[in-house]
Design a protein around this motif. Structure first.
Motif, PDB file in Angstrom:
ATOM      1  N   LYS A  88     -46.885  11.474  54.650  1.00  0.00           N
ATOM      2  CA  LYS A  88     -46.353  12.686  55.273  1.00  0.00           C
ATOM      3  C   LYS A  88     -47.395  13.802  55.306  1.00  0.00           C
ATOM      4  O   LYS A  88     -48.415  13.753  54.609  1.00  0.00           O
ATOM      5  N   ASN A  98     -53.045   3.336  63.760  1.00  0.00           N
ATOM      6  CA  ASN A  98     -51.752   3.207  63.091  1.00  0.00           C
ATOM      7  C   ASN A  98     -50.932   4.496  63.149  1.00  0.00           C
ATOM      8  O   ASN A  98     -49.963   4.656  62.400  1.00  0.00           O
ATOM      9  N   GLY A  99     -51.328   5.411  64.044  1.00  0.00           N
ATOM     10  CA  GLY A  99     -50.527   6.595  64.331  1.00  0.00           C
ATOM     11  C   GLY A  99     -50.566   7.700  63.309  1.00  0.00           C
ATOM     12  O   GLY A  99     -49.770   8.648  63.382  1.00  0.00           O
ATOM     13  N   LEU A 100     -51.488   7.630  62.345  1.00  0.00           N
ATOM     14  CA  LEU A 100     -51.537   8.664  61.313  1.00  0.00           C
ATOM     15  C   LEU A 100     -52.291   9.905  61.759  1.00  0.00           C
ATOM     16  O   LEU A 100     -52.063  11.003  61.238  1.00  0.00           O
ATOM     17  N   SER A 119     -45.360   2.319  52.279  1.00  0.00           N
ATOM     18  CA  SER A 119     -45.553   1.945  53.676  1.00  0.00           C
ATOM     19  C   SER A 119     -46.148   3.115  54.448  1.00  0.00           C
ATOM     20  O   SER A 119     -46.167   4.261  53.969  1.00  0.00           O
ATOM     21  N   LEU A 120     -46.593   2.836  55.659  1.00  0.00           N
ATOM     22  CA  LEU A 120     -47.187   3.875  56.500  1.00  0.00           C
ATOM     23  C   LEU A 120     -46.218   5.020  56.766  1.00  0.00           C
ATOM     24  O   LEU A 120     -46.616   6.193  56.798  1.00  0.00           O
ATOM     25  N   LYS A 121     -44.964   4.706  56.941  1.00  0.00           N
ATOM     26  CA  LYS A 121     -43.981   5.745  57.279  1.00  0.00           C
ATOM     27  C   LYS A 121     -43.772   6.726  56.134  1.00  0.00           C
ATOM     28  O   LYS A 121     -43.225   7.823  56.336  1.00  0.00           O
ATOM     29  N   ASP A 122     -44.216   6.365  54.919  1.00  0.00           N
ATOM     30  CA  ASP A 122     -44.057   7.254  53.768  1.00  0.00           C
ATOM     31  C   ASP A 122     -45.189   8.275  53.661  1.00  0.00           C
ATOM     32  O   ASP A 122     -45.150   9.161  52.803  1.00  0.00           O
ATOM     33  N   LYS A 154     -52.061  15.889  61.967  1.00  0.00           N
ATOM     34  CA  LYS A 154     -50.641  15.705  61.633  1.00  0.00           C
ATOM     35  C   LYS A 154     -50.339  16.151  60.204  1.00  0.00           C
ATOM     36  O   LYS A 154     -49.541  15.537  59.483  1.00  0.00           O
TER      37      LYS A 154
END
Length: 287
Positions: free
Chosen positions: A141, A165-167, A136-139, A187
């Motif tokens: 880093k 998507n905030g990346l 998923s996107l949250k993974d 990021k």
């Protein structure tokens, strides 16, 4: 099995040279046949350069199911890159092409002094973010690497998808031609720029990759199901269209193919075949 002519970049270049040395012409060759739709022109095959999936597949459907009844002879030549279809159209080795969207064509014409113009919109292939290493996107880093297409329009499109998507965070006012230098905040992510056609093959070597819809399908990915993030269709400027060299828009065969590509039969074929991974986007193409 297809009887279309599949051309890699090297083979296509050789074919283009051979064709350039022959006396045979296409609709782009004024000495061969007119673009005014006379009987002689209509009886000649319309030669269309296309990416294999979904473009050539859609054309193959038209050829097998609609073209004969409409009195159109259609020849499909498959190209696996984003450059040769336009140069072959400009030089008259093919009559038309079907593989690109307007931002890409505008950039290509500007850089190469070509005069390719869109004829009719056909479909949208949503750009997607894929991974074989995260779920998923949250993974995703800091320290991980994302591959993106290296051509101007698709890289900008990719960065907009990542930003949405905030990346990453892009600098204010950056549009569809965004570059890596326009990222205000990475990021902690790293980026690998690759030719669009090769990005799917890099999935095992990077943490995630932004892949064009047609190349995702060729790589047995299902954009609607397998992507971590997918472009929205509403208001999307990246509809793929039939295109010709300027001056050939009224070739009777081109007009006929444009009508068939926007037919109810093709709409149903796209919806049934691609299940949301490719979306009908019929209508006049932006000039």
């Amino acid at each position: 099995m297809r009887k279309n002519i599949k051309l890699t970049a090297a083979a296509a270049a050789t074919a283009a040279l051979a064709l350039g040395l022959t006396a045979c012409g296409t609709a782009s060759d004024p000495g061969a046949k007119s673009a005014s739709g006379d009987k002689a022109a209509v009886t000649e095959p319309l030669v269309v350069a296309a990416s294999p999936t979904p473009h050539a597949d859609i054309l193959e459907y038209v050829k097998k199911n609609l073209a004969d009844k409409a009195g159109l002879k259609l020849e499909i030549r498959e190209f696996t890159d984003y450059v040769l279809p336009n140069t072959a159209t400009q030089q008259g080795q093919v009559d038309a092409n079907f593989f690109q969207h307007k931002p890409y064509l505008d950039d290509f014409n500007k850089k190469n002094k070509t005069t390719i113009v869109p004829v009719v919109n056909v479909h949208l292939e949503p750009l997607g973010l894929y991974s074989k290493k995260v779920k998923s996107l949250k993974d995703i880093k800091a320290g991980q690497t994302i591959a993106v297409p290296n051509d101007t329009t698709n890289e900008g499109r990719s960065l907009q998808l990542l930003a949405a998507n905030g990346l990453i965070t892009l600098k204010p006012g950056v549009g569809t031609d965004a570059k890596l230098s326009d990222i205000a905040d990475k990021k902690g992510l790293e980026f690998k720029e690759l030719e669009a056609a090769t990005v799917p093959r890099a999935l095992n070597d990077v943490d995630a990759a932004v892949i064009n819809g047609n190349y995702a399908i060729e790589a047995d990915l299902e954009p609607a199901k397998d992507s971590l993030a997918l472009e929205k269709a509403q208001g999307n400027p990246y509809a793929n269209f039939l295109a010709v060299k300027e001056g050939n828009e009224k070739d009777a065969r081109v007009v006929k193919l444009a009508e068939l590509l926007n037919s109810p039969e093709v709409k149903k074929y796209i919806e049934d075949t691609y299940a949301g991974s490719v979306i009908p986007a019929f209508g006049p193409a932006a000039k």
